[in-house]
Design a protein around this motif. Structure first.
Motif, PDB file in Angstrom:
ATOM      1  N   ASN A  76       0.855  -1.192   0.000  1.00 59.04           N
ATOM      2  CA  ASN A  76       0.000   0.000   0.000  1.00 59.04           C
ATOM      3  C   ASN A  76       0.891   1.241   0.000  1.00 59.04           C
ATOM      4  OD1 ASN A  76      -2.736   0.366  -0.221  1.00 59.04           O
ATOM      5  ND2 ASN A  76      -3.100   0.695   1.948  1.00 59.04           N
ATOM      6  N   ILE A  77       0.824   2.041  -1.043  1.00 58.23           N
ATOM      7  CA  ILE A  77       0.066   2.049  -2.279  1.00 58.23           C
ATOM      8  C   ILE A  77       0.473   0.821  -3.114  1.00 58.23           C
ATOM      9  CG2 ILE A  77      -0.171   3.303  -4.458  1.00 58.23           C
ATOM     10  CD1 ILE A  77      -1.588   4.756  -2.218  1.00 58.23           C
ATOM     11  N   THR A  78      -0.486   0.244  -3.884  1.00 55.92           N
ATOM     12  CA  THR A  78      -0.179  -0.936  -4.680  1.00 55.92           C
ATOM     13  C   THR A  78       0.714  -0.571  -5.861  1.00 55.92           C
ATOM     14  OG1 THR A  78      -1.980  -0.765  -6.292  1.00 55.92           O
ATOM     15  CG2 THR A  78      -2.511  -1.753  -4.139  1.00 55.92           C
ATOM     16  N   GLU A  79       1.125  -1.609  -6.573  1.00 56.69           N
ATOM     17  CA  GLU A  79       2.028  -1.412  -7.696  1.00 56.69           C
ATOM     18  C   GLU A  79       1.357  -0.816  -8.933  1.00 56.69           C
ATOM     19  OE1 GLU A  79       5.536  -1.840  -7.845  1.00 56.69           O
ATOM     20  OE2 GLU A  79       5.062  -1.716  -5.728  1.00 56.69           O
ATOM     21  N   ILE A  80       0.041  -0.631  -8.914  1.00 59.24           N
ATOM     22  CA  ILE A  80      -0.587   0.096 -10.019  1.00 59.24           C
ATOM     23  C   ILE A  80      -1.263   1.375  -9.517  1.00 59.24           C
ATOM     24  CG2 ILE A  80      -0.894  -1.938 -11.471  1.00 59.24           C
ATOM     25  CD1 ILE A  80      -3.884  -1.803 -10.821  1.00 59.24           C
ATOM     26  N   GLY A  81      -0.860   1.817  -8.333  1.00 58.35           N
ATOM     27  CA  GLY A  81      -1.287   3.117  -7.849  1.00 58.35           C
ATOM     28  C   GLY A  81      -2.594   3.161  -7.082  1.00 58.35           C
ATOM     29  N   THR A  82      -3.221   2.024  -6.893  1.00 56.39           N
ATOM     30  CA  THR A  82      -4.457   1.972  -6.108  1.00 56.39           C
ATOM     31  C   THR A  82      -4.105   1.805  -4.625  1.00 56.39           C
ATOM     32  OG1 THR A  82      -4.586  -0.420  -6.448  1.00 56.39           O
ATOM     33  CG2 THR A  82      -5.777   0.985  -8.009  1.00 56.39           C
ATOM     34  N   ALA A  83      -5.116   1.830  -3.779  1.00 52.03           N
ATOM     35  CA  ALA A  83      -4.882   1.668  -2.342  1.00 52.03           C
ATOM     36  C   ALA A  83      -5.863   0.667  -1.753  1.00 52.03           C
ATOM     37  CB  ALA A  83      -5.007   3.005  -1.617  1.00 52.03           C
ATOM     38  N   TYR A  84      -5.360  -0.200  -0.887  1.00 57.09           N
ATOM     39  CA  TYR A  84      -6.234  -1.021  -0.047  1.00 57.09           C
ATOM     40  C   TYR A  84      -6.929  -0.107   0.950  1.00 57.09           C
ATOM     41  CZ  TYR A  84      -3.797  -5.479  -1.204  1.00 57.09           C
ATOM     42  OH  TYR A  84      -3.269  -6.590  -1.814  1.00 57.09           O
ATOM     43  N   SER A  85      -8.232  -0.207   1.065  1.00 51.77           N
ATOM     44  CA  SER A  85      -8.925   0.466   2.165  1.00 51.77           C
ATOM     45  C   SER A  85      -8.607  -0.291   3.452  1.00 51.77           C
ATOM     46  CB  SER A  85     -10.434   0.464   1.923  1.00 51.77           C
ATOM     47  OG  SER A  85     -10.952  -0.864   2.027  1.00 51.77           O
ATOM     48  N   LEU A  86      -8.932   0.304   4.580  1.00 54.29           N
ATOM     49  CA  LEU A  86      -8.700  -0.378   5.858  1.00 54.29           C
ATOM     50  C   LEU A  86      -9.493  -1.671   5.934  1.00 54.29           C
ATOM     51  CD1 LEU A  86      -8.635   2.614   8.379  1.00 54.29           C
ATOM     52  CD2 LEU A  86      -6.743   1.542   7.139  1.00 54.29           C
ATOM     53  N   ASP A  87     -10.711  -1.656   5.421  1.00 56.35           N
ATOM     54  CA  ASP A  87     -11.526  -2.877   5.417  1.00 56.35           C
ATOM     55  C   ASP A  87     -10.903  -3.942   4.521  1.00 56.35           C
ATOM     56  OD1 ASP A  87     -13.384  -1.873   7.189  1.00 56.35           O
ATOM     57  OD2 ASP A  87     -14.799  -1.241   5.642  1.00 56.35           O
ATOM     58  N   GLU A  88     -10.325  -3.528   3.402  1.00 60.62           N
ATOM     59  CA  GLU A  88      -9.687  -4.499   2.507  1.00 60.62           C
ATOM     60  C   GLU A  88      -8.437  -5.090   3.137  1.00 60.62           C
ATOM     61  OE1 GLU A  88     -10.978  -2.952  -1.945  1.00 60.62           O
ATOM     62  OE2 GLU A  88      -9.383  -1.873  -0.870  1.00 60.62           O
ATOM     63  N   ILE A  89      -7.694  -4.292   3.881  1.00 63.43           N
ATOM     64  CA  ILE A  89      -6.535  -4.834   4.600  1.00 63.43           C
ATOM     65  C   ILE A  89      -6.995  -5.852   5.628  1.00 63.43           C
ATOM     66  CG2 ILE A  89      -4.629  -4.307   6.174  1.00 63.43           C
ATOM     67  CD1 ILE A  89      -4.414  -1.574   4.820  1.00 63.43           C
ATOM     68  N   ARG A  90      -8.034  -5.501   6.377  1.00 66.06           N
ATOM     69  CA  ARG A  90      -8.530  -6.435   7.399  1.00 66.06           C
ATOM     70  C   ARG A  90      -9.038  -7.727   6.780  1.00 66.06           C
ATOM     71  NH1 ARG A  90     -11.259  -1.714   9.080  1.00 66.06           N
ATOM     72  NH2 ARG A  90     -10.111  -0.572  10.699  1.00 66.06           N
ATOM     73  N   ALA A  91      -9.644  -7.638   5.609  1.00 65.19           N
ATOM     74  CA  ALA A  91     -10.145  -8.851   4.955  1.00 65.19           C
ATOM     75  C   ALA A  91      -9.000  -9.801   4.623  1.00 65.19           C
ATOM     76  CB  ALA A  91     -10.919  -8.476   3.688  1.00 65.19           C
ATOM     77  N   VAL A  92      -7.865  -9.234   4.202  1.00 65.59           N
ATOM     78  CA  VAL A  92      -6.693 -10.061   3.898  1.00 65.59           C
ATOM     79  C   VAL A  92      -6.077 -10.609   5.178  1.00 65.59           C
ATOM     80  CG1 VAL A  92      -4.327 -10.002   3.006  1.00 65.59           C
ATOM     81  CG2 VAL A  92      -6.170  -8.922   1.707  1.00 65.59           C
ATOM     82  N   THR A  93      -5.911  -9.743   6.175  1.00 64.90           N
ATOM     83  CA  THR A  93      -5.272 -10.213   7.411  1.00 64.90           C
ATOM     84  C   THR A  93      -6.153 -11.215   8.154  1.00 64.90           C
ATOM     85  OG1 THR A  93      -6.103  -8.334   8.715  1.00 64.90           O
ATOM     86  CG2 THR A  93      -3.952  -8.076   7.656  1.00 64.90           C
ATOM     87  N   ASP A  94      -7.466 -11.079   8.033  1.00 61.57           N
ATOM     88  CA  ASP A  94      -8.362 -12.052   8.663  1.00 61.57           C
ATOM     89  C   ASP A  94      -8.139 -13.452   8.094  1.00 61.57           C
ATOM     90  OD1 ASP A  94      -9.495 -10.186  10.334  1.00 61.57           O
ATOM     91  OD2 ASP A  94     -11.345  -9.953   9.185  1.00 61.57           O
ATOM     92  N   VAL A  95      -7.959 -13.519   6.770  1.00 60.36           N
ATOM     93  CA  VAL A  95      -7.682 -14.821   6.147  1.00 60.36           C
ATOM     94  C   VAL A  95      -6.354 -15.359   6.659  1.00 60.36           C
ATOM     95  CG1 VAL A  95      -7.178 -16.006   3.976  1.00 60.36           C
ATOM     96  CG2 VAL A  95      -9.028 -14.326   4.079  1.00 60.36           C
ATOM     97  N   ALA A  96      -5.319 -14.506   6.656  1.00 62.49           N
ATOM     98  CA  ALA A  96      -4.007 -14.953   7.126  1.00 62.49           C
ATOM     99  C   ALA A  96      -4.063 -15.441   8.563  1.00 62.49           C
ATOM    100  CB  ALA A  96      -2.999 -13.810   6.977  1.00 62.49           C
ATOM    101  N   LYS A  97      -4.732 -14.684   9.427  1.00 63.71           N
ATOM    102  CA  LYS A  97      -4.784 -15.047  10.844  1.00 63.71           C
ATOM    103  C   LYS A  97      -5.569 -16.335  11.073  1.00 63.71           C
ATOM    104  CE  LYS A  97      -2.548 -11.320  11.827  1.00 63.71           C
ATOM    105  NZ  LYS A  97      -1.092 -11.406  12.072  1.00 63.71           N
ATOM    106  N   SER A  98      -6.537 -16.604  10.206  1.00 66.86           N
ATOM    107  CA  SER A  98      -7.309 -17.843  10.363  1.00 66.86           C
ATOM    108  C   SER A  98      -6.428 -19.075  10.174  1.00 66.86           C
ATOM    109  CB  SER A  98      -8.485 -17.863   9.388  1.00 66.86           C
ATOM    110  OG  SER A  98      -8.050 -18.068   8.057  1.00 66.86           O
ATOM    111  N   TYR A  99      -5.289 -18.887   9.511  1.00 64.34           N
ATOM    112  CA  TYR A  99      -4.333 -19.989   9.338  1.00 64.34           C
ATOM    113  C   TYR A  99      -3.100 -19.809  10.237  1.00 64.34           C
ATOM    114  CZ  TYR A  99      -6.940 -21.381   5.165  1.00 64.34           C
ATOM    115  OH  TYR A  99      -7.927 -21.794   4.276  1.00 64.34           O
ATOM    116  N   GLY A 100      -3.133 -18.800  11.096  1.00 56.41           N
ATOM    117  CA  GLY A 100      -2.003 -18.563  11.987  1.00 56.41           C
ATOM    118  C   GLY A 100      -0.798 -17.962  11.305  1.00 56.41           C
ATOM    119  N   LEU A 101      -0.996 -17.216  10.211  1.00 58.17           N
ATOM    120  CA  LEU A 101       0.109 -16.669   9.428  1.00 58.17           C
ATOM    121  C   LEU A 101       0.329 -15.190   9.750  1.00 58.17           C
ATOM    122  CD1 LEU A 101      -0.699 -18.254   5.933  1.00 58.17           C
ATOM    123  CD2 LEU A 101       0.662 -19.209   7.826  1.00 58.17           C
ATOM    124  N   LYS A 102       1.579 -14.765   9.686  1.00 57.65           N
ATOM    125  CA  LYS A 102       1.952 -13.377   9.895  1.00 57.65           C
ATOM    126  C   LYS A 102       1.697 -12.569   8.616  1.00 57.65           C
ATOM    127  CE  LYS A 102       3.863 -13.943  14.049  1.00 57.65           C
ATOM    128  NZ  LYS A 102       3.370 -13.281  15.271  1.00 57.65           N
TER     129      LYS A 102
END
Length: 350
Positions: A142-168
């Motif tokens: 963030n900022i992404t490689e094509i100039g867009t941005a993850y919203s806070l909700d989009e970041i949480r959606a990704v981290t929620d998946v990672a945490k469900s598997y115990g990943l950093k």
């Protein structure tokens, strides 16, 4: 009219003044200078993380590679977007510094990792037992490689998946300040409050000479990062010059003001491109980087007048139909002036 990269711009005067002050007299080397304790405290305050560990390096590639090497085992897969900087622009540094961890590529629109596809990629990794790579950390940008941005909700959606598997989760923040400015959020909200474990807090692209801070919110791995930084040849002996840059950068809101200036210039440029006949934006830019499709004739006029920016692919020819759109990238740095943007747009208009 140089829009090739935010690396092309000058260092901010406040940064240069800090480096000159740091050059007076003697300081202990290797991060033991008198400035670094203040840097650590200021970054902890900025991120609202009183126990965070802070480690300075000179390049974004080093920051990303060392952070991922600390989070991943050599036999792990590191989950990144298909066009992540770690995949396309770091010459295998993450694999090298992790001693062999494999990058697992995850798709998603607008340069952002799709949580459902991430979940599928994680489930498909580590299902071969000892015969396949194991599940390792997730890294987003963030900022992404094509100039867009993850919203806070989009970041949480990704981290929620990672945490469900115990990943950093690691955040590549080469343009971290531009993302904060675009989202109107705090550094804490974009990192540990959203489930991020470590961040590469970039300064080089935003007015510094060359400094990035690797921040771990759980200090348990701080010593390992210190050892990896030294062993990987990224512990500066005259560390005070890194400390001085970062100290000035995070003082008095400079990091955010510089990003806001760069973002404003990019917004002006994006609006002008959208109004050009035959031109279009590849994605709506959030920060200071724009990908667009602009007719060949407009490129020829701009480049003949000295404008510098990248065409994609790099070998795209300026010979051919004048109205054929050619993909390109523009990046505005903190010092980009409104008059410079308008001059480029005038050339495009013909």
């Amino acid at each position: 009219m140089i829009f090739a990269s935010d690396n092309t711009g000058p260092a901010a005067p406040e940064i240069m003044d800090a480096v000159l002050r740091a050059n007076e007299g003697y300081q202990m080397p290797y991060g033991n200078d008198d400035i670094m304790p203040d840097v650590t405290q200021k970054i902890r305050d900025l991120f609202e993380a009183p126990e965070a560990s802070v480690h300075l390096v000179a390049t974004g590639t080093a920051a990303n590679a060392l952070a991922l090497a600390t989070l991943a085992n050599p036999w792990d897969g590191v989950f990144v977007h298909r066009i992540a900087h770690a995949e396309e622009d770091e010459c295998g540094a993450p694999e090298f510094y992790t001693n062999g961890a494999k990058l697992v590529l995850v798709d998603g629109p607008d340069g952002k990792m799709d949580p459902a596809r991430l979940d599928a990629a994680i489930r498909a990794t580590g299902d071969k037992g000892v015969h396949g790579v194991q599940r390792g950390p997730v890294s987003i940008t963030n900022i992404t490689e094509i100039g867009t941005a993850y919203s806070l909700d989009e970041i949480r959606a990704v981290t929620d998946v990672a945490k469900s598997y115990g990943l950093k989760v690691h955040l590549d923040g080469a343009r971290f300040a531009n993302a904060c400015a675009a989202l109107g959020c705090t550094p804490a909200e974009m990192t540990w409050k959203a489930g991020v474990d470590a961040v590469s807090f970039g300064g080089t692209k935003n007015g510094c000479m060359g400094v990035e801070a690797v921040v771990f919110f759980d200090p348990a791995q701080a010593w390992e990062l210190e050892l990896r930084r030294k062993r990987g040849a990224h512990l500066f002996s005259k560390h005070r010059f890194l400390s001085a840059q970062m100290d000035a950068y995070v003082s008095d809101g400079l990091w955010l003001r510089l990003a806001e200036q760069a973002n404003a210039a990019a917004a002006q440029l994006a609006a002008g491109i959208k109004a050009l006949p035959g031109a279009s934006l590849e994605a709506e830019p959030a920060g200071n980087m724009i990908f667009a499709h602009i007719p060949r004739g407009a490129h020829k006029r701009a480049m003949a007048a000295g404008a510098k920016y990248y065409l994609f692919p790099f070998n795209a020819s300026l010979e051919g139909p004048e109205d054929e759109p050619i993909r390109c990238r523009f990046v505005c740095d903190w010092s980009c002036e409104r008059e410079t943007v308008e001059r480029l747009l005038t050339l495009f208009r013909g």
